[in-house]
Design an enzyme around this catalytic site. Structure first.
Site, PDB file in Angstrom:
ATOM      1  N   GLU A   1      -5.409  -8.467  -0.759  1.00 21.60           N
ATOM      2  CA  GLU A   1      -6.041  -8.064   0.512  1.00 21.60           C
ATOM      3  C   GLU A   1      -7.534  -7.872   0.007  1.00 21.60           C
ATOM      4  O   GLU A   1      -8.092  -7.140  -0.680  1.00 21.60           O
ATOM      5  CB  GLU A   1      -5.492  -7.049   1.036  1.00 21.60           C
ATOM      6  CG  GLU A   1      -4.267  -7.187   1.791  1.00 21.60           C
ATOM      7  CD  GLU A   1      -3.709  -5.990   2.579  1.00 21.60           C
ATOM      8  OE1 GLU A   1      -4.473  -5.087   2.877  1.00 21.60           O
ATOM      9  OE2 GLU A   1      -2.363  -5.748   2.740  1.00 21.60           O
TER      10      GLU A   1
ATOM     11  N   GLU B   1       0.721  -1.282  -0.056  1.00 21.53           N
ATOM     12  CA  GLU B   1      -0.138  -0.216   0.024  1.00 21.53           C
ATOM     13  C   GLU B   1       1.074   1.292   0.018  1.00 21.53           C
ATOM     14  O   GLU B   1       0.806   1.925   0.702  1.00 21.53           O
ATOM     15  CB  GLU B   1      -0.870   0.063   1.049  1.00 21.53           C
ATOM     16  CG  GLU B   1      -2.084  -1.160   1.184  1.00 21.53           C
ATOM     17  CD  GLU B   1      -3.007  -1.190   2.284  1.00 21.53           C
ATOM     18  OE1 GLU B   1      -2.755  -0.526   3.329  1.00 21.53           O
ATOM     19  OE2 GLU B   1      -4.108  -1.566   1.823  1.00 21.53           O
TER      20      GLU B   1
HETATM   21  C1  BGP Z   1      -4.383  -2.787   5.065  1.00 19.53           C
HETATM   22  C2  BGP Z   1      -3.155  -3.216   5.527  1.00 19.53           C
HETATM   23  C3  BGP Z   1      -3.029  -4.627   6.355  1.00 19.53           C
HETATM   24  C4  BGP Z   1      -4.310  -4.905   7.035  1.00 19.53           C
HETATM   25  C5  BGP Z   1      -5.415  -4.356   6.433  1.00 19.53           C
HETATM   26  C6  BGP Z   1      -6.654  -4.463   7.233  1.00 19.53           C
HETATM   27  O1  BGP Z   1      -4.434  -1.430   4.812  1.00 19.53           O
HETATM   28  O2  BGP Z   1      -2.087  -3.583   4.213  1.00 19.53           O
HETATM   29  O3  BGP Z   1      -1.866  -4.684   6.914  1.00 19.53           O
HETATM   30  O4  BGP Z   1      -4.130  -4.226   8.122  1.00 19.53           O
HETATM   31  O5  BGP Z   1      -5.260  -2.875   5.831  1.00 19.53           O
HETATM   32  O6  BGP Z   1      -6.941  -3.385   7.971  1.00 19.53           O
HETATM   33  P1  BGP Z   1      -6.898  -3.142   9.439  1.00 19.53           P
HETATM   34  O7  BGP Z   1      -6.120  -4.280  10.258  1.00 19.53           O
HETATM   35  O8  BGP Z   1      -6.755  -2.132  10.363  1.00 19.53           O
HETATM   36  O9  BGP Z   1      -8.375  -3.871   9.865  1.00 19.53           O
END
Ligand code: BGP
Length: 486
Positions: free
Chosen positions: A385, A193
């Protein structure tokens, strides 16, 4: 229908995605140094962006943490102890039939300070063990080189990615791991990201922004260094690992206009351009012209070195990967419910439901995103993701009926299948958090994503025992039928 791919390609890469700092724990074991991610756990909840990653940290706070004066609210640095339990966890992924498993190498396990002369053998050996365990089950590793995990030593010595010298340290790190794992890892990603760096400079680039006079200049200069570093890594990867594929990774936020008012249309166009700027550089090898106006209007002057433009142009990515959780809706008017909780603001879309954390659930938006990406770049795509963070309830008999998660994933996978039939080249899908792990934005466990439940609460209490949710068998069948049965 001729030339229309019906269903998923036979070699489609089904799996799950994780990140070292949210998974491994053992934050100071076997020579590992601290990283920016290890510091994030110390930012009190009230100081965080409630639903976003915009978490900055002050120099004073870092000093307090390192002196032990400031304790983390949750020992996020313990993750879910994958470091010691990786064989058990990988066996569960194999039971689901994973073809691929996305993980990051914690840079500070390999170079504890980031600038060390020699790599840390114990760190290298750990990932050797993990890759060997994956290969036992014919699971392909998909490795992220930096998942918000800039070694803290680089923050202390250079203030992170604002300093051009960090490009060289990253190149040495990339060369070290490409060489070490050239026979074990074929799929690579550079920065997780990468766009988050311009939202939270510390999260994305280990930059303590209060040390910089001109914050925007510092963010975009640090970003330029990551673009160059990504191209150098692409060059090294192809030279060291013949047949490898290396990609970029964007938090994609497909943005809609709230109304047909041309002002809303223009706002959405601008926001989409500002998000796709990152993949434009990675995939096309040059800065898009619309950024010249943005830089001029914000007094940003990117300092380039001789050869930078050539490196960017010559070493573009093999594929584009991205995270997709939600879509965004924007308006220039005062209408709309601004309470929409999501990464990049916007208003509530009246046609969409939201998760418990306010992330607006939009499966059709994934089809739109895939088509837009493919129309723009004609490069293979990889969803690395996607998932639903939710509160899970453990029943008396230990079962967990996460039908809401199955519904979320089913609807998104259906739209992936539609996009493939639209002609999009989709390599694979790794749902986020196949096993419950620590949330990035909250440093808590209660925002669960997994097919596998981990017994640990928001204060780090629990047995860490793993158990299967209903979605475990569901996803296992999805993979077994290559997406035919959802
Ligand atoms: C994305 C990240 C992940 C993960 C995901 C879910 O932005 O790349 O590492 O964290 O978000 O977000 P969260 O864990 O805040 O629910």
């Amino acid at each position: 229908m001729t030339n229309v791919q019906q269903g998923f390609p036979k070699d489609f890469l089904w799996g799950g995605a994780t990140a070292a700092n949210q998974l491994e724990g053992a934050y100071d074991v076997d020579g590992k140094g601290l990283s920016s991610a290890d510091m994030i756990a110390y930012i009190p909840k009230e100081e965080r962006g409630i639903t976003n990653h915009a978490m900055e940290i002050s120099s004073e706070r870092i000093a307090q943490i390192l002196s032990g004066e400031f304790e983390a609210r949750f020992p996020k640095r313990d993750g879910i102890d994958f470091y010691h339990r990786y064989k058990e966890d990988i066996a569960l992924f194999a039971e689901m039939g994973f073809k691929v498993f996305r993980l990051s190498i914690h840079w500070a396990r390999i170079f504890p300070n980031g600038y060390d002369e020699q790599p840390n053998e114990a760190g290298l050996q750990f990932y050797d063990n993990v890759f060997d365990e994956l290969r036992k089950y014919n699971i392909e590793p998909l490795v992220t080189l930096s998942h918000y995990e800039t070694p803290l030593g680089l923050t202390e010595k250079y203030n992170g990615w604002v300093d051009r010298e960090v490009v060289n340290h990253f190149a040495r790190y990339a060369e070290t791991v490409f060489t070490r794992y050239k026979d074990k890892v074929k799929y690579w990603l550079t920065f997780n990201e990468i766009n988050v760096l311009t939202i939270s400079a510390f999260t994305g680039g280990g930059v303590v922004i209060d040390r910089e006079e001109n914050k925007l200049q510092a963010m975009y200069q640090a970003l330029h260094h990551q673009f160059v570093a990504s191209s150098i890594a692409t060059k090294l990867c192809h030279e060291i690992i013949p047949g490898s594929q290396i990609g970029c990774m964007l938090a994609r936020m497909e943005t809609y206009p709230f109304s047909s008012n041309p002002e809303d249309i223009r706002q959405a166009q601008h926001d989409n351009q500002m998000n796709l700027f990152f993949t434009d550089v990675h995939a096309r090898g040059e800065y898009p012209r619309f950024m010249n106006r943005y830089f001029a209007e914000n007094n940003i002057v990117i300092q380039k070195e001789a050869g930078d433009d050539e490196i960017l142009k010559k070493y573009t990515v093999d594929y584009i990967s991205f995270s997709y959780y939600m879509s965004i809706t924007v308006t220039t008017s005062t209408e709309g419910d601004k309470a929409a909780g999501n990464l990049f603001g916007g208003v509530k879309n009246p046609y969409l439901e939201a998760s418990d954390w306010g992330w607006q659930i939009d499966p059709i938006g994934l089809r739109v995103t895939l088509n837009n990406f493919y129309d723009r770049y004609q490069k293979p795509l990889f969803i690395v993701e996607n998932g639903l963070g939710a509160f899970d309830k453990v029943e008396e008999d230990g079962s967990i009926h996460d039908t809401y998660r199955i519904e979320y994933l089913r609807k998104h996978i259906e739209q992936m299948r539609e996009a493939i039939a639209d002609g999009v080249e989709l390599m694979g899908y790794t749902s986020w958090g196949p096993i419950d792990l620590v949330s990035m934005s909250t440093s808590e466990m209660s925002k669960r994503y997994g097919f596998i439940y981990v017994d640990q609460d928001d204060d780090g209490n629990g047995t860490l025992n793993r158990s299967k949710k209903d979605s475990f068998e569901w996803y296992k069948n999805v993979i077994a039928t290559n997406g035919a049965e959802l």
